[in-house]
Design a protein around this motif. Sequence first.
Motif, PDB file in Angstrom:
ATOM      1  N   UNK A 117      -9.748 -51.969 -31.264  1.00 42.07           N
ATOM      2  CA  UNK A 117      -9.526 -50.985 -32.332  1.00 42.07           C
ATOM      3  C   UNK A 117      -9.945 -49.604 -31.863  1.00 42.07           C
ATOM      4  N   UNK A 118     -11.137 -49.517 -31.306  1.00 42.89           N
ATOM      5  CA  UNK A 118     -11.660 -48.224 -30.866  1.00 42.89           C
ATOM      6  C   UNK A 118     -10.837 -47.692 -29.691  1.00 42.89           C
ATOM      7  N   UNK A 119     -10.517 -48.561 -28.736  1.00 43.32           N
ATOM      8  CA  UNK A 119      -9.717 -48.148 -27.594  1.00 43.32           C
ATOM      9  C   UNK A 119      -8.331 -47.687 -28.004  1.00 43.32           C
ATOM     10  N   UNK A 120      -7.708 -48.417 -28.929  1.00 47.79           N
ATOM     11  CA  UNK A 120      -6.394 -48.010 -29.413  1.00 47.79           C
ATOM     12  C   UNK A 120      -6.446 -46.663 -30.110  1.00 47.79           C
ATOM     13  N   UNK A 121      -7.547 -46.426 -30.856  1.00 48.12           N
ATOM     14  CA  UNK A 121      -7.730 -45.127 -31.494  1.00 48.12           C
ATOM     15  C   UNK A 121      -7.930 -44.022 -30.473  1.00 48.12           C
ATOM     16  N   UNK A 122      -8.631 -44.334 -29.396  1.00 50.11           N
ATOM     17  CA  UNK A 122      -8.830 -43.343 -28.333  1.00 50.11           C
ATOM     18  C   UNK A 122      -7.507 -42.973 -27.675  1.00 50.11           C
ATOM     19  N   UNK A 123      -6.668 -43.985 -27.386  1.00 48.66           N
ATOM     20  CA  UNK A 123      -5.370 -43.690 -26.780  1.00 48.66           C
ATOM     21  C   UNK A 123      -4.482 -42.915 -27.758  1.00 48.66           C
ATOM     22  N   UNK A 124      -4.574 -43.237 -29.052  1.00 46.52           N
ATOM     23  CA  UNK A 124      -3.831 -42.460 -30.045  1.00 46.52           C
ATOM     24  C   UNK A 124      -4.275 -41.011 -30.050  1.00 46.52           C
ATOM     25  N   UNK A 125      -5.583 -40.789 -29.922  1.00 47.35           N
ATOM     26  CA  UNK A 125      -6.115 -39.432 -29.884  1.00 47.35           C
ATOM     27  C   UNK A 125      -5.634 -38.684 -28.647  1.00 47.35           C
ATOM     28  N   UNK A 126      -5.622 -39.369 -27.506  1.00 50.03           N
ATOM     29  CA  UNK A 126      -5.107 -38.750 -26.277  1.00 50.03           C
ATOM     30  C   UNK A 126      -3.658 -38.320 -26.482  1.00 50.03           C
ATOM     31  N   UNK A 127      -2.871 -39.191 -27.119  1.00 51.24           N
ATOM     32  CA  UNK A 127      -1.470 -38.859 -27.384  1.00 51.24           C
ATOM     33  C   UNK A 127      -1.331 -37.651 -28.292  1.00 51.24           C
ATOM     34  N   UNK A 128      -2.181 -37.572 -29.317  1.00 50.49           N
ATOM     35  CA  UNK A 128      -2.142 -36.435 -30.236  1.00 50.49           C
ATOM     36  C   UNK A 128      -2.480 -35.138 -29.506  1.00 50.49           C
ATOM     37  N   UNK A 129      -3.527 -35.168 -28.696  1.00 48.73           N
ATOM     38  CA  UNK A 129      -3.922 -33.960 -27.964  1.00 48.73           C
ATOM     39  C   UNK A 129      -2.815 -33.519 -27.003  1.00 48.73           C
ATOM     40  N   UNK A 130      -2.183 -34.503 -26.357  1.00 46.98           N
ATOM     41  CA  UNK A 130      -1.069 -34.169 -25.461  1.00 46.98           C
ATOM     42  C   UNK A 130       0.093 -33.566 -26.253  1.00 46.98           C
ATOM     43  N   UNK A 131       0.354 -34.105 -27.451  1.00 47.90           N
ATOM     44  CA  UNK A 131       1.452 -33.590 -28.281  1.00 47.90           C
ATOM     45  C   UNK A 131       1.154 -32.180 -28.776  1.00 47.90           C
TER      46      UNK A 131
END
Length: 410
Positions: free
Chosen positions: A180-194
């Motif tokens: 859960x936490x890791x998936x949220x971290x990758x989602x955050x990375x995607x948001x920052x990249x976007x």
Amino acid sequence: MQQNLSTSSSQPLSGKPVHLPLTGIKVVEFCHIAMGPTVGLLLAELGADVIKVEPLPTGDRTRYLKGHIAGSFGYFNRFKKSIGVDIKTEKGKEIVRRLVSKADVVTENFRAGTADRIGIGYETLSVYNDRLIYCSLKGFLPGPYENRAGLDELAQFMSGLAYMTGPLGQPLRAGTSIIDIGGGMFGTIGILAAILQRQVTGKGQKVESALYETAAFFMGQHMAGEAHTGKKALPYPVRERSWAIYETFETADERSVFIGLTSDKQWHAFCTAFGREDLLEVPEYKTNELRRDNKQSLRPIVASIAAGLSAHDLIEALAPLGCPVGLAAVPGDLFDDPQLNFEGRMSEATLPGGKKAKLPRLPLKMSAIASGDRPESHVPEFAENTDEVMKELGFSQEDVAAMREEAVIQ
């Protein structure tokens, strides 16, 4: 960047205005449990204004869960605002439209298809804001499994993580919601990249992150290991070790301490620290490879040394010498850990119900941000900020009173 409703939802500890990396970024969160709220937590700690939209009549059900998830709401929802809205009503949809029209980011972690069905999917919301970055967090990315229900624990079993964690034949989930936490971290990375890409294109986009693919990413090192060696990966409790001393030992005060001696230099330091230079002359212990091959005779010697000392004394003897050593802790040990409490790395949060606890902050140190510049830790009560946000969205007091009477908002 479009006009935002307000600055960050949490004031800095110093009380002075501070421009954190995401100050001015508005996030609307339609999330529950852990994966989605992790994204909002990370963004909020970096300065984003995160508005958590909770369902009526009692809010995110994670607030009230017992068992292994108890207390998690307070951990994952610090630094946010909370509003209560029935987003299935027409007036609730109008509130969503106003929120989204001024937002930078929307996050949701409903089951596949649900967001579209209730009218908050990407195709619907992006019409109101073409700069919108929409992060969808699911059990699986698009593909054969995309309509399956997903859970952290399920992903751990499906990916082989549980196999690697437990004894042979007894797969065991990791002791925290790591996927859960890791998936949220990758989602955050995607948001920052976007956000960075939007500075070039002027347009938002949809970002997707998922539990199963996150777990598989974590397991990639073992996949590579199998491909490299041609041997099936074995669970950690029975894996072939690279070092002879790389485990826990019991101390005189009945605590467990992990010791990892991974080099000849560390072995020399260990022997010298406890007056056992004689061990340096034993041919079977001359190199790491020899020590590993003769672990059966070596381990009892190390165990005997550890058993004669308290955990504190054992750690204090080895840590200054560059030997990896530390207490095999339980979660409660971390509240007063001096390293975690240094420079504001823990913050006291008032949890639902009034209990207070020191909890870890975002584990980053940035040279341009002083510890006092970080936002205060606050866990919102359900719908604590509804009136404030409704006013920012342009609704009158009369509108708010009427919508509350009609059970559109809380």
